[in-house]
Design a protein around this motif. Structure first.
Motif, short mmCIF file in Angstrom:
data_model
loop_
_atom_site.label_atom_id
_atom_site.label_comp_id
_atom_site.label_asym_id
_atom_site.label_seq_id
_atom_site.Cartn_x
_atom_site.Cartn_y
_atom_site.Cartn_z
N ARG A 82 -13.89 6.33 -10.16
CA ARG A 82 -13.15 6.56 -10.87
C ARG A 82 -13.16 7.39 -11.81
N LEU B 18 -5.88 -1.68 -5.02
CA LEU B 18 -6.07 -0.51 -5.29
C LEU B 18 -6.70 1.08 -4.00
N ILE C 26 1.61 2.11 -3.59
CA ILE C 26 1.11 2.31 -4.39
C ILE C 26 0.59 3.68 -3.79
N CYS D 13 -4.02 4.40 -9.91
CA CYS D 13 -3.90 3.10 -8.65
C CYS D 13 -5.71 3.79 -7.89
N TYR D 14 -6.42 4.09 -8.25
CA TYR D 14 -7.76 4.67 -8.12
C TYR D 14 -8.53 2.49 -8.56
N HIS D 15 -9.71 2.67 -7.39
CA HIS D 15 -10.00 1.40 -7.59
C HIS D 15 -11.19 2.26 -8.71
N HIS E 159 1.11 -1.21 0.04
CA HIS E 159 0.34 0.38 -0.03
C HIS E 159 0.51 1.37 0.04
N PHE F 35 -7.13 1.01 0.99
CA PHE F 35 -7.46 0.00 0.00
C PHE F 35 -8.34 -0.72 -0.08
#
Length: 142
Positions: free
Chosen positions: A56, A119, A16, A35-37, A13, A115
């Motif tokens: 996103r 992500l 990231i 990097c985003y969910h 994490h 996270f």
């Protein structure tokens, strides 16, 4: 979760988080969004008015505008481990300029990242909004 699994998750994490901030510094919106969910929520509680962006695609649209306004170089100054390995707190500084005015900008930040599935699913960013407002003002305040 085993102790070694927790440490591996934290380390993953943090990497990231560092990649996310490096993408901002590089002006690489695509790398940042990667990097985003899909269910990410971005929150800026100290913005005036406070900002909350969900999803996103909405975050990508927001960043297109934001990264067009500010050019930033971010530097991580401290990372805090949390009891929950899926949460990371990062302190960082930002220096750069506001493109519309070409005025210098500098600030300090604290971001709480959550996270899920490897992500970022939550980003709550705390900063002083005054330097941003000053950098966007065309003439210096008297």
């Amino acid at each position: 979760m085993e102790s070694s699994d927790v440490e591996q998750a934290r380390a993953r994490h943090v990497r990231i988080a560092e990649r996310l901030l490096a993408a901002v510094s590089a002006g690489d919106r695509g790398a940042q969004v990667a990097c985003y969910h899909p269910d990410v929520v971005l929150e800026f509680p100290y913005a005036d008015p406070p900002v909350r962006i969900e999803g996103r695609d909405a975050v990508d649209a927001y960043l297109k505008v934001a990264l067009g306004i500010f050019e930033l170089r971010l530097t991580v100054t401290r990372v805090h481990d949390c009891v929950d390995p899926d949460t990371v707190i990062v302190e960082f500084t930002g220096e750069g300029r506001a493109r519309p005015t070409d005025r210098a900008y500098a600030n300090t930040y604290i971001v709480v990242l959550a996270f899920r599935d490897g992500l970022v699913v939550g980003q709550r960013e705390f900063y002083n909004p005054v330097p941003a407002a000053r950098a966007l003002t065309a003439t210096p305040a008297n």
